[in-house]
Write a protein that holds these residues in place. Sequence first.
Motif, mmCIF file in Angstrom:
data_model
loop_
_atom_site.group_PDB
_atom_site.id
_atom_site.type_symbol
_atom_site.label_atom_id
_atom_site.label_comp_id
_atom_site.label_asym_id
_atom_site.label_seq_id
_atom_site.Cartn_x
_atom_site.Cartn_y
_atom_site.Cartn_z
ATOM 1 N N THR A 166 -1.964 4.780 5.217
ATOM 2 C CA THR A 166 -2.327 4.145 3.949
ATOM 3 C C THR A 166 -3.847 4.218 3.755
ATOM 4 N N PRO A 180 0.816 -1.211 0.000
ATOM 5 C CA PRO A 180 0.000 0.000 0.000
ATOM 6 C C PRO A 180 0.852 1.265 0.000
ATOM 7 N N THR A 181 0.279 2.332 -0.535
ATOM 8 C CA THR A 181 0.967 3.617 -0.638
ATOM 9 C C THR A 181 0.491 4.556 0.462
ATOM 10 N N ILE A 182 1.409 5.371 0.967
ATOM 11 C CA ILE A 182 1.060 6.399 1.958
ATOM 12 C C ILE A 182 0.296 7.510 1.235
ATOM 13 N N ARG A 230 5.876 3.827 -0.542
ATOM 14 C CA ARG A 230 5.168 2.552 -0.657
ATOM 15 C C ARG A 230 5.666 1.605 0.437
ATOM 16 N N SER A 241 7.159 8.125 7.367
ATOM 17 C CA SER A 241 6.832 7.966 5.953
ATOM 18 C C SER A 241 6.238 9.250 5.404
#
Length: 404
Positions: free
Chosen positions: A23, A10-12, A37, A32
């Motif tokens: 996410t 998953p992407t931030i 990612r 992050s």
Amino acid sequence: MTDISTADGPTIIRIAAKGDGVTADGRHVPMSAPGDRLRIDGGLDFGPHHADPPCRHYPLCGGCQLQHLDDESYAAYVRDRVAGALVGQGVEAGVVLPAIVSPPRSRRRAALRAGRFGRKVALGFSSENSHRIVDLSMCETLDPALFALLAPLRTLLAPMLGDRRAVQAKMTLADQGVDLLIEGVEADGLELAEALTGFAQRHGLARLSVDDGYGPQTRYEPEPVTISFGGIAVASPPYAFLQATKDGERALAEAVRPALADAAVWADLFCGMGTFALTLGEGKRVYAAEAARGLVLSLKAAANRAQRQVAADHRDLFRRPLTVEELNRFDAILLDPPRAGAREQAAQLAASQVPAIAYISCNPGSFARDAKMLAEGGYRLDSVQPVGQFRWSTHVELAAIFRR
């Protein structure tokens, strides 16, 4: 075969209030940035908004939590903190403006901790949620005039410190130079008195004070220490409240100026030394209320010297807020409460008929709570200006205008 340790995860998508990346499925990931990612093994593949922290003490030092964000993402974080708090209370704003962020090395007020561990004296900010002192060899937030004192301060404090007993060194950049207050030490005896005076003279301090638990005692002050607002010098007690940066102070004042433009008579509540009463009060009649007696006296004297029409009142607005009848005498109200907000005063304002309210806050949460009361009382939140004076930190400020 795919290496599952580095497979796409998953992407931030945003930064939460306390600084963690989040996410889309709600996972919180420390350190992050948006676009990073999350790998299956828990590591991060950095995205386009992940910056190289400019300070070698990051992330151990608690002075900054977000140096890994680029400028675009940090400004968005500051704005989102304010917008999110309002959404949480169901308050609709006419506009939440893009954030104004103070530049690096512009902070003019700081409280540092010092401690001796064996022969070593450590001086700096504490780690977040810890008593550990990060001994600063550089700092990207402090004004250079404040940072320049750290090395000589270690030498000065060494004989005053007991092993593992921390003291505080509080510094403010005043009109005359650095105002230094050392708390938690006993500096008795001729030798230490001479050392303090010599230190202050060598480093051109505006003032040096010591607080051994019974209040600040001035040891060196060649001329009265002042802070100027709107070109008017106000006598400043040691480490009196002051907006963290000049840029931030200017941004807050300009954001609320339209609310006061047509007000011949207005009130400045939680006025401090008169930051806004003096900056925005030229040609106006201003009632200024503050619970700290020393600040009230300083403001009153400065306003009298400048022939400003400021009525400074020693008043605890938590215990005795202005009533509806008192509020209705004014064309506008400005308030700048502490982090707890102004619940009691906001309740009175919500029932008043004051045409315009300027609200300056250092806590989006308590501001949103008070904004809900004002909205329920019939006020419209016209505009909100987020301000990031404490660059790279999660501490966010704002200036808002309400109109009836």
